[in-house]
Write a protein that holds these residues in place. Structure first.
Motif, PDB file in Angstrom:
ATOM      1  N   GLY A  62      47.621   5.929 -43.709  1.00 55.06           N
ATOM      2  CA  GLY A  62      46.444   6.662 -44.154  1.00 55.06           C
ATOM      3  C   GLY A  62      46.189   7.889 -43.303  1.00 55.06           C
ATOM      4  N   PRO A  63      45.353   8.804 -43.800  1.00 56.79           N
ATOM      5  CA  PRO A  63      45.038   9.990 -43.017  1.00 56.79           C
ATOM      6  C   PRO A  63      44.214   9.616 -41.783  1.00 56.79           C
ATOM      7  CG  PRO A  63      43.752   9.944 -45.032  1.00 56.79           C
ATOM      8  CD  PRO A  63      44.716   8.802 -45.104  1.00 56.79           C
ATOM      9  N   ASP A  64      44.399  10.383 -40.751  1.00 55.64           N
ATOM     10  CA  ASP A  64      43.738  10.121 -39.484  1.00 55.64           C
ATOM     11  C   ASP A  64      43.313  11.458 -38.885  1.00 55.64           C
ATOM     12  OD1 ASP A  64      42.842   8.934 -37.201  1.00 55.64           O
ATOM     13  OD2 ASP A  64      44.800   8.334 -36.448  1.00 55.64           O
ATOM     14  N   GLY A  65      42.301  11.458 -38.065  1.00 55.23           N
ATOM     15  CA  GLY A  65      41.827  12.688 -37.440  1.00 55.23           C
ATOM     16  C   GLY A  65      42.840  13.306 -36.501  1.00 55.23           C
ATOM     17  N   ARG A  66      43.797  12.516 -36.055  1.00 49.20           N
ATOM     18  CA  ARG A  66      44.817  13.029 -35.153  1.00 49.20           C
ATOM     19  C   ARG A  66      46.017  13.606 -35.890  1.00 49.20           C
ATOM     20  NH1 ARG A  66      46.539   8.154 -32.352  1.00 49.20           N
ATOM     21  NH2 ARG A  66      45.741   7.147 -34.204  1.00 49.20           N
ATOM     22  N   ASP A  67      46.044  13.471 -37.220  1.00 51.58           N
ATOM     23  CA  ASP A  67      47.149  14.006 -38.000  1.00 51.58           C
ATOM     24  C   ASP A  67      47.106  15.530 -37.973  1.00 51.58           C
ATOM     25  OD1 ASP A  67      48.011  11.499 -38.661  1.00 51.58           O
ATOM     26  OD2 ASP A  67      46.965  11.449 -40.589  1.00 51.58           O
ATOM     27  N   PRO A  68      48.242  16.181 -38.198  1.00 52.28           N
ATOM     28  CA  PRO A  68      48.244  17.651 -38.263  1.00 52.28           C
ATOM     29  C   PRO A  68      47.317  18.135 -39.377  1.00 52.28           C
ATOM     30  CG  PRO A  68      50.479  16.802 -38.159  1.00 52.28           C
ATOM     31  CD  PRO A  68      49.576  15.618 -38.333  1.00 52.28           C
ATOM     32  N   GLN A  69      46.587  19.198 -39.098  1.00 50.43           N
ATOM     33  CA  GLN A  69      45.636  19.744 -40.048  1.00 50.43           C
ATOM     34  C   GLN A  69      46.137  21.094 -40.559  1.00 50.43           C
ATOM     35  OE1 GLN A  69      42.767  18.037 -40.887  1.00 50.43           O
ATOM     36  NE2 GLN A  69      43.660  16.426 -39.639  1.00 50.43           N
ATOM     37  N   PRO A  70      45.814  21.451 -41.802  1.00 52.14           N
ATOM     38  CA  PRO A  70      46.183  22.779 -42.286  1.00 52.14           C
ATOM     39  C   PRO A  70      45.448  23.854 -41.472  1.00 52.14           C
ATOM     40  CG  PRO A  70      45.479  21.366 -44.097  1.00 52.14           C
ATOM     41  CD  PRO A  70      45.188  20.641 -42.835  1.00 52.14           C
ATOM     42  N   LEU A  71      46.113  24.973 -41.261  1.00 53.36           N
ATOM     43  CA  LEU A  71      45.537  26.047 -40.456  1.00 53.36           C
ATOM     44  C   LEU A  71      44.250  26.572 -41.087  1.00 53.36           C
ATOM     45  CD1 LEU A  71      45.806  27.865 -37.997  1.00 53.36           C
ATOM     46  CD2 LEU A  71      47.142  29.428 -39.401  1.00 53.36           C
ATOM     47  N   GLY A  72      44.218  26.642 -42.416  1.00 57.43           N
ATOM     48  CA  GLY A  72      43.015  27.134 -43.093  1.00 57.43           C
ATOM     49  C   GLY A  72      41.804  26.260 -42.833  1.00 57.43           C
ATOM     50  N   ALA A  73      42.002  24.944 -42.800  1.00 51.05           N
ATOM     51  CA  ALA A  73      40.890  24.034 -42.540  1.00 51.05           C
ATOM     52  C   ALA A  73      40.377  24.199 -41.115  1.00 51.05           C
ATOM     53  CB  ALA A  73      41.327  22.586 -42.775  1.00 51.05           C
ATOM     54  N   LEU A  74      41.293  24.396 -40.180  1.00 54.79           N
ATOM     55  CA  LEU A  74      40.872  24.587 -38.785  1.00 54.79           C
ATOM     56  C   LEU A  74      40.131  25.906 -38.600  1.00 54.79           C
ATOM     57  CD1 LEU A  74      44.035  23.267 -36.942  1.00 54.79           C
ATOM     58  CD2 LEU A  74      41.844  22.136 -37.199  1.00 54.79           C
ATOM     59  N   THR A  75      40.617  26.971 -39.226  1.00 54.79           N
ATOM     60  CA  THR A  75      39.931  28.257 -39.084  1.00 54.79           C
ATOM     61  C   THR A  75      38.569  28.225 -39.772  1.00 54.79           C
ATOM     62  OG1 THR A  75      41.134  29.123 -41.002  1.00 54.79           O
ATOM     63  CG2 THR A  75      42.020  29.634 -38.820  1.00 54.79           C
ATOM     64  N   ASN A  76      38.458  27.526 -40.894  1.00 48.99           N
ATOM     65  CA  ASN A  76      37.151  27.384 -41.538  1.00 48.99           C
ATOM     66  C   ASN A  76      36.180  26.633 -40.638  1.00 48.99           C
ATOM     67  OD1 ASN A  76      37.866  28.777 -43.814  1.00 48.99           O
ATOM     68  ND2 ASN A  76      38.394  26.953 -44.985  1.00 48.99           N
ATOM     69  N   ALA A  77      36.659  25.600 -39.949  1.00 47.19           N
ATOM     70  CA  ALA A  77      35.793  24.840 -39.048  1.00 47.19           C
ATOM     71  C   ALA A  77      35.340  25.700 -37.872  1.00 47.19           C
ATOM     72  CB  ALA A  77      36.524  23.596 -38.539  1.00 47.19           C
ATOM     73  N   VAL A  78      36.236  26.506 -37.328  1.00 43.87           N
ATOM     74  CA  VAL A  78      35.874  27.392 -36.217  1.00 43.87           C
ATOM     75  C   VAL A  78      34.879  28.455 -36.693  1.00 43.87           C
ATOM     76  CG1 VAL A  78      36.760  29.170 -34.647  1.00 43.87           C
ATOM     77  CG2 VAL A  78      37.974  27.016 -34.897  1.00 43.87           C
ATOM     78  N   ALA A  79      35.130  29.025 -37.868  1.00 40.81           N
ATOM     79  CA  ALA A  79      34.227  30.051 -38.395  1.00 40.81           C
ATOM     80  C   ALA A  79      32.841  29.474 -38.662  1.00 40.81           C
ATOM     81  CB  ALA A  79      34.802  30.654 -39.679  1.00 40.81           C
ATOM     82  N   LYS A  80      32.785  28.263 -39.184  1.00 38.71           N
ATOM     83  CA  LYS A  80      31.491  27.636 -39.465  1.00 38.71           C
ATOM     84  C   LYS A  80      30.742  27.326 -38.174  1.00 38.71           C
ATOM     85  CE  LYS A  80      31.082  24.861 -42.935  1.00 38.71           C
ATOM     86  NZ  LYS A  80      31.166  23.701 -43.838  1.00 38.71           N
ATOM     87  N   SER A  81      31.476  26.836 -37.160  1.00 39.67           N
ATOM     88  CA  SER A  81      30.804  26.472 -35.906  1.00 39.67           C
ATOM     89  C   SER A  81      30.296  27.699 -35.151  1.00 39.67           C
ATOM     90  CB  SER A  81      31.757  25.673 -35.017  1.00 39.67           C
ATOM     91  OG  SER A  81      32.800  26.499 -34.545  1.00 39.67           O
ATOM     92  N   ARG A  82      30.931  28.843 -35.338  1.00 43.55           N
ATOM     93  CA  ARG A  82      30.507  30.050 -34.627  1.00 43.55           C
ATOM     94  C   ARG A  82      29.635  30.969 -35.468  1.00 43.55           C
ATOM     95  NH1 ARG A  82      35.116  31.663 -30.371  1.00 43.55           N
ATOM     96  NH2 ARG A  82      35.419  29.555 -29.603  1.00 43.55           N
ATOM     97  N   GLY A  83      29.346  30.585 -36.696  1.00 44.30           N
ATOM     98  CA  GLY A  83      28.470  31.384 -37.545  1.00 44.30           C
ATOM     99  C   GLY A  83      29.173  32.563 -38.193  1.00 44.30           C
ATOM    100  N   TRP A  84      30.466  32.493 -38.344  1.00 41.97           N
ATOM    101  CA  TRP A  84      31.224  33.585 -38.939  1.00 41.97           C
ATOM    102  C   TRP A  84      31.503  33.366 -40.407  1.00 41.97           C
ATOM    103  CZ3 TRP A  84      35.696  33.353 -34.877  1.00 41.97           C
ATOM    104  CH2 TRP A  84      35.222  33.774 -33.633  1.00 41.97           C
TER     105      TRP A  84
END
Length: 182
Positions: A62-84
């Motif tokens: 099953g999917p796990d938080g430690r699995d590799p993540q798509p780059l787009g999902a990571l950049t969206n998370a960073v943009a959301k956390s920084r208000g971008w």
């Protein structure tokens, strides 16, 4: 001798690798049988196990938080956390213009600016500017589907700019160029 060295304390051959594991398993089974539990025979309890939250040893199927993540999902998370996120969605309109509105429209019009939800679009001819004004509702729906509602609320479509007849620092105010060609 058969190639096995004998233990100095007894007549038993010295165990190695798999043999040690096999003997340990046999001893564990014997101990479990003596206490009334069967080892390696499956679960004896009919109730399901509770899902362990937190870190597990292996991610499994099953999917796990430690699995590799798509780059787009990571950049969206960073943009959301920084208000971008607002700036990123605006950039998506400009960066993916051809995919958002289609190749036909993208070859004849390009986005110029996005301020307060109003997207300025410059068309290559007045005919295309008129056509885009008629398709304004469809274009807004395509943009909303691609980047979300509320990012672009309206379009300001302009045609090509006319050539300027104003030359030099000094000029005379008036009607502009007249029929001076004949």
């Amino acid at each position: 001798m058969s190639g096995e060295s004998e233990n100095a304390s007894g007549g038993e051959p010295e165990l190695r690798g798999v043999d040690i594991a096999r003997r340990a398993l046999e001893e564990a089974r014997a101990a479990a049988k003596a206490s009334g539990k069967a080892v390696g025979q499956g679960r004896s309890s009919p109730k399901p196990r509770a899902r362990v939250t937190g870190r597990r040893g292996w991610s499994g199927s099953g999917p796990d938080g430690r699995d590799p993540q798509p780059l787009g999902a990571l950049t969206n998370a960073v943009a959301k956390s920084r208000g971008w996120s607002a700036r990123v969605t605006e950039g998506t309109v400009f960066g993916r213009w051809a995919q958002v509105v289609g190749e036909d429209i993208a070859t004849h019009a390009e986005p110029v600016a996005l301020r307060d939800g109003v997207l300025a679009v410059s068309a290559e001819s007045t005919a295309w500017a008129t056509q885009l004004r008629l398709m304004q509702g469809q274009i807004l729906a395509k943009i909303a589907a691609a980047v979300g509602d509320g990012v672009v609320t309206s379009l300001r479509i302009t045609g090509p700019t006319a050539p300027s007849w104003r030359k030099g620092e000094r000029h005379i105010r008036g009607r502009g160029p007249r029929d001076t060609y004949g």
